[in-house]
Design an enzyme around this catalytic site. Structure first.
Site, short mmCIF file in Angstrom:
data_model
loop_
_atom_site.label_atom_id
_atom_site.label_comp_id
_atom_site.label_asym_id
_atom_site.label_seq_id
_atom_site.Cartn_x
_atom_site.Cartn_y
_atom_site.Cartn_z
N ARG A 164 0.84 -1.19 0.00
CA ARG A 164 0.00 0.00 0.00
C ARG A 164 0.88 1.25 0.00
O ARG A 164 1.97 1.24 0.56
CB ARG A 164 -0.91 0.02 1.23
CG ARG A 164 -2.15 -0.85 1.08
CD ARG A 164 -3.07 -0.74 2.28
NE ARG A 164 -2.46 -1.33 3.46
CZ ARG A 164 -1.89 -0.64 4.43
NH1 ARG A 164 -1.89 0.68 4.42
NH2 ARG A 164 -1.34 -1.25 5.46
N TYR B 86 -1.66 -3.51 -6.96
CA TYR B 86 -1.39 -4.28 -5.74
C TYR B 86 -2.47 -4.20 -4.67
O TYR B 86 -2.90 -3.10 -4.29
CB TYR B 86 -0.06 -3.83 -5.12
CG TYR B 86 0.37 -4.83 -4.09
CD1 TYR B 86 1.01 -6.00 -4.48
CD2 TYR B 86 0.06 -4.66 -2.76
CE1 TYR B 86 1.34 -6.96 -3.55
CE2 TYR B 86 0.39 -5.60 -1.82
CZ TYR B 86 1.03 -6.76 -2.22
OH TYR B 86 1.34 -7.71 -1.30
N LYS C 77 -9.72 -2.38 1.67
CA LYS C 77 -9.46 -1.24 2.55
C LYS C 77 -10.24 0.01 2.10
O LYS C 77 -10.72 0.78 2.93
CB LYS C 77 -7.97 -0.91 2.58
CG LYS C 77 -7.08 -2.10 2.88
CD LYS C 77 -7.31 -2.69 4.25
CE LYS C 77 -6.20 -3.69 4.55
NZ LYS C 77 -6.33 -4.40 5.79
N HIS D 43 -10.79 -2.47 11.50
CA HIS D 43 -9.70 -3.32 11.00
C HIS D 43 -9.48 -4.47 11.99
O HIS D 43 -8.49 -4.49 12.72
CB HIS D 43 -8.44 -2.43 10.90
CG HIS D 43 -7.32 -3.03 10.11
ND1 HIS D 43 -6.01 -2.65 10.30
CD2 HIS D 43 -7.30 -3.97 9.14
CE1 HIS D 43 -5.24 -3.32 9.47
NE2 HIS D 43 -6.00 -4.12 8.76
N SER E 48 -1.59 -3.87 10.10
CA SER E 48 -1.27 -4.80 9.02
C SER E 48 0.01 -5.57 9.34
O SER E 48 0.97 -5.00 9.83
CB SER E 48 -1.08 -4.06 7.71
OG SER E 48 -2.24 -3.35 7.36
N CYS F 205 0.65 -7.83 11.61
CA CYS F 205 0.95 -8.05 13.04
C CYS F 205 0.28 -9.31 13.56
O CYS F 205 0.09 -9.48 14.76
CB CYS F 205 0.52 -6.85 13.88
SG CYS F 205 1.55 -5.41 13.66
N ASP G 10 -9.48 -9.81 8.89
CA ASP G 10 -8.98 -8.46 8.61
C ASP G 10 -9.98 -7.34 8.91
O ASP G 10 -9.57 -6.28 9.36
CB ASP G 10 -8.55 -8.37 7.13
CG ASP G 10 -7.68 -7.16 6.84
OD1 ASP G 10 -6.83 -6.82 7.68
OD2 ASP G 10 -7.84 -6.56 5.77
N ARG H 213 2.04 -12.16 -0.64
CA ARG H 213 0.70 -12.46 -0.14
C ARG H 213 0.11 -13.71 -0.77
O ARG H 213 0.46 -14.07 -1.90
CB ARG H 213 -0.23 -11.27 -0.47
CG ARG H 213 0.16 -9.96 0.18
CD ARG H 213 -0.48 -9.82 1.53
NE ARG H 213 0.02 -8.70 2.31
CZ ARG H 213 -0.60 -8.24 3.39
NH1 ARG H 213 -1.74 -8.77 3.80
NH2 ARG H 213 -0.09 -7.25 4.09
O1 SAT Z 1 -2.54 -4.45 0.97
S1 SAT Z 1 -3.65 -4.66 1.91
O2 SAT Z 1 -4.15 -3.37 2.38
O3 SAT Z 1 -4.73 -5.36 1.23
C1 SAT Z 1 -3.14 -5.60 3.23
C2 SAT Z 1 -2.86 -4.83 4.45
O4 SAT Z 1 -2.06 -3.89 4.43
O5 SAT Z 1 -3.44 -5.15 5.52
MN MN Z 2 -5.31 -5.41 7.11
#
Ligand code: SAT
Ligand code: MN
Length: 580
Positions: A70, A198, A207, A227, A249, A251, A276, A365
């Site tokens: 991100r 991405y 998100k 979240h 994210s 963690c 998530d 991922r």
């Molecule tokens: O790249 S994402 O936002 O989908 C994953 C994350 O950062 O939690």
């Molecule tokens: Mn996340």
């Protein structure tokens, strides 16, 4: 295929007129459609086949090496009034943002197919679910949306019934970081994203919709878009609790949501509802109920193995898209801490050489449908959601924050959530390992001013007498030599057990200025060797360090000016005074 919804038809027409695609494809969400997309991407080299015997149905995608996470500095909330977006967001005036994005979208789909993806965030029949439509020129995005959301015909039917949907326009553009923007227009229920293929930048249901736009809607309508993972914990006696937990994210939300109990805790069961995002609503009885708007996972790959997360490890053995992992000599996906084998090709597609950094990108991922998870809970499809017993906040902190503590009440819990800090990870571009404040783990995802957001949390607390208990955990404490003090992973169940014991009023606690901490005797440590001194430091509250921490939290709040709710400032003063 087309639609009876006039607004949607018109928007698709206008978008096509602007972006000039060669073709338009309305996604029906069928397996045949997915298979066709995979074939197309294999032909074009956007997907690479993986070992079909050991990883059936699995494929590898290598993103542009500049497009692997991100991009928070290129993500904007575009409200008419700058104040509304708050210091926690980058802001651009809507008219400027539209001008800029229209320029970037003009003709950007020449030679490409425009895909229309109707999707539903949440069970199709849930009153808590919300629909959206993403237009994209990326077949990779369509395939990911198929695995992660309820998309296609049923979602379109709901849109046609309800008439309401969030619009998301995405193009990979030319992938030049100079021409990459992720724009949110909450007042228009609109998202526009260009220049990245991405994850969180491109899968707009996740998100962008389910957190940034939804958090804004949730405030207007009296619910919470958070979240958070959602899990079910069942005791050997059959007592069930549902927990929601917010961590930044990368963690460990996915690992906690799929936790496998240690062998020394027989009879305990953990089932996954989400890893998530949680949408939380009060029902008519004042019970806070959670749904997971997603139906798949976009999880961090490195570190996943049979010991850390057996469920995920097994789940990604078939029908999974891997993004930016390495491959071994058997053409299987490979990543750091997977097994004793050696990578042969790194995530960039080059021969692996240890001098060039990790073989798999640290933010590589997996994308996989939730139903493949061995610990999947069918309640994830229940339109009514699940009743939440406890909300857990946490971050990655080497020092200070104890293993677990409980808020005195909701207001104190909101302070604890607003004070979350964590070391940054590879999930976003930028430096890794720097401690930053990440309130409610929503720093990158709250679609409006944090002061108003905290006020909304406090107001939610006034709406029910059956509120969940609020806790804070920290699995990441280290000693002077950088060794973790707590084993984490499956053993985190010991902490969850204490949490539900507290919710059920079965155990006492040690009252401290920062909240209630466990008496060591109340933690189920059977079969675990933790030195008494280590346990002491995991459960210690050092008043001097905490006074400093609270002062720094006060400074942080001050940055949000007058919109910080009085209740939060009072609570902050109360804790500071209690620390002496
Ligand atoms: O790249 S994402 O936002 O989908 C994953 C994350 O950062 O939690
Ligand atoms: Mn996340």
């Amino acid at each position: 295929m087309t639609t009876t919804n006039e607004a949607l038809r018109q928007w698709v027409d206008e978008t096509a007129a602007l972006t000039k695609p060669d073709r338009i494809h309305w996604c029906d969400g069928s397996d045949a459609e997915y298979a066709g997309l995979v074939r197309l991407m294999l032909e074009r080299g956007d997907l690479l086949p993986l070992n079909a015997e050991t990883y059936p149905g699995c494929h590898l995608h290598r993103s542009d090496p500049t497009d692997v996470a991100r991009v928070e500095h290129l993500t904007f909330v575009c409200t008419p009034d700058r104040e509304e977006a708050g210091p926690n967001n980058n802001w651009m005036a809507p008219a400027d943002a539209h001008r800029r994005m229209d320029g970037l979208f003009a003709g950007c789909m020449r030679g490409r197919t425009l895909y229309v993806i109707p999707y539903c965030m949440g069970p199709i029949d849930s009153p808590y679910a919300r629909c959206g439509v993403e237009i994209t020129d990326s077949p990779y995005v369509v395939a990911n949306m198929k695995l992660m959301t309820r998309m296609g015909r049923a979602a379109l039917q709901r849109i046609e019934r309800e008439g309401r949907f969030v619009r998301g326009l995405h193009s990979t553009g030319d992938l030049n970081p100079e021409r990459r923007f992720i724009m949110h227009f909450p007042h228009e229920l609109l998202i526009q994203s260009v220049g990245s293929g991405y994850g969180g930048n491109a899968l707009l249901g996740k998100k962008c919709h389910a957190l940034r736009i939804a958090s804004w809607q949730a405030r207007q309508e009296g619910w919470l878009a958070e979240h958070m993972l959602i899990l079910e914990l069942e005791s050997p006696a059959g007592e069930k609790h549902y927990l929601a937990a917010a961590f930044p994210s990368a963690c460990g939300k996915t690992n906690l949501a799929m936790l496998i109990p240690p062998v020394t805790m027989p009879g305990w069961k953990v089932r996954t509802l989400g890893d998530d995002i949680a949408w939380l609503h009060f029902d008519a009885d004042g019970v806070l109920r959670a749904i997971n708007p997603e139906s798949g996972y976009f999880g961090v790959v490195p570190g996943t193995n049979a010991r850390t997360n057996r469920n995920a490890f097994d789940m990604i053995r078939r029908d999974t898209i891997f993004t930016n992992v390495a491959v071994n000599a058997e053409n299987e996906p490979w990543w750091e801490d997977k097994d004793a084998q050696q990578p042969v090709i790194d995530w960039r597609g080059q021969p692996y050489s240890p001098g060039k950094g990790p073989a798999a990108h640290p933010n590589s991922r997996f994308t996989v449908a939730a139903r493949q998870n061995p610990s999947y809970s069918p309640l994830a499809d229940d339109p009514a959601g699940v009743p939440i017993s406890a909300i857990i906040f946490g971050g990655r902190r080497r020092e200070l924050a104890p293993l677990v503590y409980q808020a005195r009440d909701w207001r104190h819990g909101v302070l604890i959530g607003a004070s979350v800090a964590s070391e940054t990870t590879a999930a976003a571009t930028g430096e890794v390992g720097v401690t930053r404040r990440d309130p409610m783990a929503m720093k990158p995802f709250c679609g409006y001013h944090f002061g108003d957001y905290w006020g909304h949390w406090l107001a939610m607390g006034g709406r029910s007498t059956r509120l969940p208990q609020i806790f804070h955990v920290n699995w990441f404490r280290q000693d002077r030599n950088g060794r973790f003090l707590w084993p984490g992973f499956g053993d985190n169940l010991r902490v969850l057990r204490w949490i539900v014991d507290r919710c059920a009023g079965r155990v006492g606690a040690n009252e401290t200025p920062i909240g209630f901490l466990p008496h060591a005797r109340d933690l189920d440590l059977q079969g675990l060797t933790v030195e008494p001194a280590v346990l002491d430091s995991l459960l210690a509250v050092d008043a001097a360090s905490w006074r400093q921490e609270m002062q720094s939290i006060g400074d942080y709040f001050a940055g949000f000016g007058e919109r910080v709710p009085a209740g939060l400032s009072e609570e902050h003063r109360r804790v500071l005074t209690a620390l002496g």
